[in-house]
Motif scaffolding. Structure first.
Motif, short mmCIF file in Angstrom:
data_model
loop_
_atom_site.label_atom_id
_atom_site.label_comp_id
_atom_site.label_asym_id
_atom_site.label_seq_id
_atom_site.Cartn_x
_atom_site.Cartn_y
_atom_site.Cartn_z
N MET B 87 42.21 19.43 39.14
CA MET B 87 42.14 18.97 37.85
C MET B 87 40.77 18.37 37.46
O MET B 87 40.19 18.52 36.31
CB MET B 87 43.10 18.07 37.30
CG MET B 87 44.59 18.64 37.24
SD MET B 87 45.86 17.62 36.90
CE MET B 87 46.53 17.63 38.94
N THR B 88 40.32 17.61 38.43
CA THR B 88 39.18 16.75 38.26
C THR B 88 38.37 16.51 39.48
O THR B 88 38.71 16.90 40.59
CB THR B 88 39.50 15.26 37.73
OG1 THR B 88 40.28 14.80 38.67
CG2 THR B 88 40.24 15.51 36.26
N PRO B 112 36.62 20.76 34.90
CA PRO B 112 38.26 20.09 34.83
C PRO B 112 38.96 20.88 33.85
O PRO B 112 38.74 21.36 32.82
CB PRO B 112 37.70 18.85 34.39
CG PRO B 112 36.29 18.62 34.64
CD PRO B 112 35.71 20.05 34.57
N PHE B 113 40.35 20.82 34.37
CA PHE B 113 41.33 21.14 33.17
C PHE B 113 42.54 20.13 33.26
O PHE B 113 42.53 18.89 33.76
CB PHE B 113 42.00 22.33 33.65
CG PHE B 113 42.35 22.65 35.11
CD1 PHE B 113 43.76 22.51 35.70
CD2 PHE B 113 41.37 22.92 36.20
CE1 PHE B 113 44.20 22.60 36.77
CE2 PHE B 113 41.86 23.32 37.55
CZ PHE B 113 43.27 23.02 37.94
N TYR B 114 43.34 20.41 32.48
CA TYR B 114 44.44 19.49 31.98
C TYR B 114 43.88 18.47 31.23
O TYR B 114 44.44 17.83 30.26
CB TYR B 114 45.31 18.89 33.28
CG TYR B 114 46.34 18.08 32.94
CD1 TYR B 114 47.84 18.35 32.75
CD2 TYR B 114 46.36 16.58 32.79
CE1 TYR B 114 48.71 17.72 32.62
CE2 TYR B 114 47.32 15.58 32.77
CZ TYR B 114 48.67 16.32 32.49
OH TYR B 114 49.58 15.32 32.31
N THR B 115 42.84 17.58 31.65
CA THR B 115 42.05 16.55 30.90
C THR B 115 41.74 17.58 29.89
O THR B 115 41.20 18.55 29.87
CB THR B 115 41.25 15.86 31.93
OG1 THR B 115 40.29 16.91 32.08
CG2 THR B 115 41.84 15.52 32.89
#
Lengths: 314, 314, 314, 314
Positions: B87-88, B112-115
């Motif tokens: 994610m990060t 990044p994903f989800y964020t």
């Protein structure tokens, strides 16, 4: 409250920020102080490793430190939930087993993300996770991160089978939330201990007036007393006073926009403001957020201070 | 080819499927056979832990087994890249350090994903990751999973600073890909060893004719010889023959749609079909995919068989 | 070319800009000059009332003036298509009947937008429109505006029933385009006169090499000779020369980004640049775009001039 | 209520369905009966040509018939708003001028759609429209159709300049709605006559408790008495009774899901159900919806009947 609903998780359950040192490690003593600050503020439970805890930024080791610190410090005084946020079932199960081993009372699970996931796969995801973990599972509906909205009928079906203990709804869809609450009522005893918590910190009075059981407010880190008061006023059906307290908290929420949109994302801005506020209130030692988030600058931190001052929190 | 471009990664670099046992563990001997099958098929590199490798479904331990198996079996014959998908930044860095320790020649990193991530945070993410990892970093542009499109100018800026070794472009934006290739040309020597690979397995001839350096085809697991042939024909500028070979591969790609859309997601369908094909071709022992993906049924596997037959692969 | 494919629309079919006066009316004499400029440039057809024509901004009366002007000026020398862009079937049918009455050779129809539309409703939309209009209908696939991707199988089914004459594909999905072209080939004579045009002006050589019949390039307003040359080179399978010409046009396309993203949307920027270029080249009298688009400023117009200069167009 | 707020539009303002004949024309006498039915039900205003009125499906002539019929039948007893829904400023202005000429008290305007529109262009759109129309303009926030969320600060700025009379908020973002209501309060007299109406028919009590002025409920066509009662109970701060009435209306809203999702879109299902209910209640002659919407079948209409029965409406 019937005997069944007595088993529901209720009240104010803030997603606990994860204080970091200047080097980016979990700051254990600041986290302990934060736990005390929240419990002293009158909250009813703690949710560690939520989005507000920067769960997406913490390594597995850091996640374990955060859970262990919170569980140990709470020492059974209130229930502790842990987010087990990851892309798919096998990875989520692994986090969940670890969190349960560390003493959590329940784990919070989103639908799969990053992958392209079909509704039948989402249901399978919750089912397999529940079977393997064997502890209370809370579904986490967070379309802004997961890019999927959980289906209310599916949630109640899983609840009726004993697969789900509750929902944290951060979908922002209050009409859908109301439909779910009414559907729970209609289905009766088989889903009566299914707990429905809202993550919408600006409309807590509304969610509670509809029949939600509690709230998971990120802003509750900064002002736990405010949310505890708001919750109590709602339970007393003192809606006018609740509205006033909620309005004060909405204004305080202005801290998440102290940084301009062309300088950083809204995540950096919100998490930076929560941590700056906790630092200014003397709870945590360092306001640092994890990479690649942009830190607030001095002007922005001053704006947070002014908000706290206006809200009577300094 | 100039001396600079000699340093670029080029050719066919399939994202290696991760065979699983019936119990869901990594099937090491099947994975070894798959590595042999791909190298015998004439590929130029291997990309382990890509989306086609079910990286999103593998636990950290399984990821390590997959990388170690591939690196060991390849034994330096071709470069091996590893996806470090998380994610990060802090989580990505951790995966990357591990992958490099296990002997990979480069790591592949998404935004990044989800964020909710701002463009300046995406740039910071790549920069911090590059600084901490100290190995070749390939950016992975995959908007369907990450919900962000990487900016071409940013990629070249980072390349000029030595922060990025290349790009795997799975954005499907061929106009953008062409702009990037022309911009690389215009910026000259400072970015001349920046490798541009396409993930678009249905338009390999087009990407190569525009100046892409190579291709990362999921379908290359099933027919490595086909992609190696296609690559060679393109390099020889034999466009008519390339077109015919590409058309054959497009028809073979029909295997990803053997399952109806109301029964499973397109991810389950595609990965299930690749693995069924590898099983039918005798390369791997078990066609199982990871949870919560839906397995193909017998009718669907028969349809895969028929596709393989038509393509001359049985 | 077989006898059937002789009936397909082919070649360069630019979406004709709609010049406006300083007051915002359609500038008929500038539009006539633009028609001449395009025909002199060697184009094979004209598409009036496309997105590049600012169809979304023109009132019904202005749309009628534009169609009438183009049809009259062309006087049968090349086919003229008209966009009949509106939210749903009844409104689209009304525009289409009007356009046919004014002498168009075909109309271009998107899926419904603004409404939430199901795939079966999209099919019904094209079917009802075709039945009521009784003229050649071209489907317009433009997900960036319509927020839906047309299904290739549905398009060929409608074509086989004589409901669709062709497709303008502005989806940017080249893999999907190739699948459609191969599926058309496989279905044989029943769909053999179904024309497939791409709107992707940066990858014309690629689309034509895959078997597309023509191109609808917005940038063709600015440089019709360039696109006519590119088309000819592709038809001669002179791919190296085509690539060079396409690269020149990609660089020219840089005009759409002369205005910064924080000052205006990409639509304002692109349409403003096309019109500024036509003004600088002496074709139209006024570069004005319709409300609420932001006009280019002098610096930005200078940047357009420089691009034209570099491309040898001044 | 201060003297300023007396000028706000308040109460229940249903978006009036547009009954059609079997041939698809506007059924004027059914529409007149519907107007009577709504006024008899106790509503405070009417909104013609909203999404529930199938505005996206009506031709300009049909729109004019609908407005004229409603305005004439109402004869000044309550305010009448008209939606002027189209893609961009010039087309919206044309509709608005027509609606005002036909006697509407205000027009309802979305941000541009179909085009890619920048925030500064959205503001310009409202500004230019207001200047040209010279009548009360209500902004319509409908991200599900327009794919943009209106900015609250911009709305209040325009209100302070006298450019906007109010907002119909169908964004479903109750936190944002609350922020807007509080911001209106803080800005004081300059925006005090800015009316804030919610389109969220399942959470009317919540919106009113936060300080919204009224509601625009599509379901109000079917049960105007229910919404008028709900509004009154909220104004009396009888929240418990309001909650019960709202819950009854939420259950009635189940009619919008009588058709399965694989048979038609949610728009067809909702509009079909509203019209079927109005037909079953004897208000309109024919339940037909406009093309390309799928009609409800007999089973689905039976399910609507059952819902009406349960709600005590037959």
């Amino acid at each position: 409250m019937t005997s069944q609903t007595a088993r529901r998780l209720t009240g104010v359950v803030p997603p606990v920020c994860t204080p970091l040192t200047a080097e980016g490690d979990v700051d254990v003593s600041s986290l302990e102080r934060l736990v005390d600050f929240l419990l002293d503020g009158g909250v009813d439970g703690l949710f560690t490793l939520g989005s507000t805890s920067e769960v997406a930024f913490l390594t597995d080791r850091q996640r374990a430190v955060a859970v262990e610190t919170v569980v140990t410090r709470v020492a059974g005084r209130v229930p502790v939930l842990a987010g087990v946020i990851d892309m798919t079932t096998p990875r989520v199960v692994e986090h969940a087993v670890e969190a349960v081993k560390l003493g959590c009372d329940g784990v919070v699970v989103t639908a799969p993300f990053y992958t392209r996931t079909h509704p039948v796969e989402i249901e399978r995801h919750f089912r397999v996770t529940a079977e393997r973990v064997g502890s209370a599972i809370y579904a986490y509906d967070l379309p802004v991160s997961v890019h999927n909205k959980l289906n209310g009928g599916m949630l109640l079906d899983l609840a009726a089978e004993g697969m789900l203990a509750g929902l944290k709804d951060s979908s922002g869809d209050d009409g859908g939330l109301r439909r779910l609450i009414l559907a729970r009522e209609e289905r009766g005893s088989e889903v009566d201990d299914f707990s429905i918590l809202t993550g919408a910190e600006l409309t807590v009075d509304l969610a509670l007036s509809m029949g939600a059981d509690g709230v998971v407010p990120g802003l509750g880190n900064v002002d736990p007393v405010g949310y505890a008061t708001l919750y109590r006023l709602c339970r007393e059906e003192n809606w006018a006073a609740a509205r006033t307290e909620q309005a004060r908290l909405v204004r305080l929420m202005g801290i998440v926009d102290v940084a301009p949109e062309d300088r950083m994302g809204r995540g950096s801005s919100a998490l930076g403001a929560f941590k700056a506020a906790l630092h200014l209130r003397g709870v945590i030692e360092c306001a640092r957020t994890a990479e690649p988030q942009i830190p607030l600058n001095d002007t922005e931190i001053d704006a947070v201070r002014q908000h706290l001052d206006t809200a009577g929190l300094l």
